[in-house]
Design a protein around this motif. Structure first.
Motif, mmCIF file in Angstrom:
data_model
loop_
_atom_site.group_PDB
_atom_site.id
_atom_site.type_symbol
_atom_site.label_atom_id
_atom_site.label_comp_id
_atom_site.label_asym_id
_atom_site.label_seq_id
_atom_site.Cartn_x
_atom_site.Cartn_y
_atom_site.Cartn_z
ATOM 1 N N ASP A 89 0.962 -1.798 -0.110
ATOM 2 C CA ASP A 89 0.275 -0.094 -0.071
ATOM 3 C C ASP A 89 0.688 1.383 0.026
ATOM 4 O O ASP A 89 1.811 1.845 1.369
ATOM 5 C CB ASP A 89 -0.745 -0.112 1.493
ATOM 6 C CG ASP A 89 -1.707 0.875 0.916
ATOM 7 O OD1 ASP A 89 -2.043 2.266 0.765
ATOM 8 O OD2 ASP A 89 -2.597 1.044 2.283
ATOM 9 N N VAL A 139 2.868 5.313 -8.688
ATOM 10 C CA VAL A 139 2.100 3.948 -8.008
ATOM 11 C C VAL A 139 0.843 4.448 -7.285
ATOM 12 O O VAL A 139 -0.065 3.883 -7.550
ATOM 13 C CB VAL A 139 3.302 3.326 -7.314
ATOM 14 C CG1 VAL A 139 1.612 2.280 -6.770
ATOM 15 C CG2 VAL A 139 4.579 2.744 -7.908
ATOM 16 N N SER A 143 -2.380 4.132 -9.266
ATOM 17 C CA SER A 143 -3.070 2.888 -8.661
ATOM 18 C C SER A 143 -5.018 3.790 -8.467
ATOM 19 O O SER A 143 -6.209 2.727 -8.450
ATOM 20 C CB SER A 143 -3.145 2.197 -7.695
ATOM 21 O OG SER A 143 -2.791 3.020 -6.396
ATOM 22 N N ARG A 145 -5.215 5.066 -5.654
ATOM 23 C CA ARG A 145 -4.854 5.260 -4.026
ATOM 24 C C ARG A 145 -4.744 6.384 -3.441
ATOM 25 O O ARG A 145 -4.962 7.172 -2.462
ATOM 26 C CB ARG A 145 -3.978 4.765 -3.622
ATOM 27 C CG ARG A 145 -3.731 4.139 -1.809
ATOM 28 C CD ARG A 145 -4.678 3.713 -1.309
ATOM 29 N NE ARG A 145 -4.240 3.454 0.146
ATOM 30 C CZ ARG A 145 -5.354 3.108 1.680
ATOM 31 N NH1 ARG A 145 -6.653 3.863 0.859
ATOM 32 N NH2 ARG A 145 -4.593 2.894 1.796
#
Length: 212
Positions: A89, A139, A143, A145
């Motif tokens: 994560d 990332v 993604s 996130r």
């Protein structure tokens, strides 16, 4: 069978040891005062090497000190890689990075003093922790996130500045609870990156991986 190294290998090993000693001496000077005006003779004496050895490895003091900074930042980044292996994560990686940085002010004071004194000029250097943080930001944004509309490089500027402020706090105000400050700053940064308040609060407080 003889275990002695061939002359060429022995020479290269000694050469590497001398270079390493000079870099370590420069790191110590940066950590202690940040003063790069020390003479080559002073640096060589601290490294316990001959004065003439300096120019076998570096063209100038500026090159040596820059190498010492890069060396410190790469060690910093590698420490994170080793401790945070297995965390996928990107939000948790960033939060854990803040908390580990606060603790490393106690466990790795020389390293963190170098970061404190020279970190601002290396936020966008492409090495050490900066490279890893930019990767995690990219990332996280790709993604979904992180839902920030900031460009990753701009986000890295905010992230790096906040981290350096935390390191400064740890040394300037040692009476302040470093862990608590790191958690609160990590939560703030995660919210800036677009995490909902409850999510940011939880992620910033997840247990850190055990040290290897």
């Amino acid at each position: 069978m003889s275990t002695s190294a061939p002359p060429g290998n022995r020479f290269e090993r000694r050469r590497a040891e001398t270079r390493g000693a000079l870099v370590r001496a420069a790191r110590q000077i940066l950590a202690e005062s940040g003063d790069t005006s020390a003479s080559i003779q002073t640096i060589a004496e601290r490294a316990d090497v001959g004065f003439g050895s300096f120019y076998n490895h570096f063209d100038s003091k500026a090159e040596l000190f820059e190498t010492a900074v890069i060396d410190a930042f790469e060690e910093f980044g590698q420490a994170f890689d080793e401790r945070l292996t297995g965390i996928d994560d990107p939000a948790e990686l960033l939060a854990a990075g803040f908390r580990l940085s606060a603790r490393m002010a106690d466990s790795h004071p020389e390293l963190m003093q170098v970061l404190r004194r020279r970190g601002l000029g290396h936020i966008h250097s492409g090495n050490g922790l900066a490279r890893r943080a930019l990767r995690d930001l990219q990332v996280g944004i790709a993604s979904g996130r992180f839902t920030t509309t900031l460009d990753p490089v701009v986000a890295l500027t905010a992230l790096g500045g906040t981290l350096l402020s935390l390191v400064e706090l740890r040394f300037a105000r040692p009476e302040v609870d470093g862990d608590e400050a790191a958690v609160n700053l990590a939560e703030m940064v995660l919210r800036m990156l677009g995490l909902p308040a409850d999510d940011a609060h939880e992620v910033a407080r997840r247990p850190l991986p055990d040290a290897a």
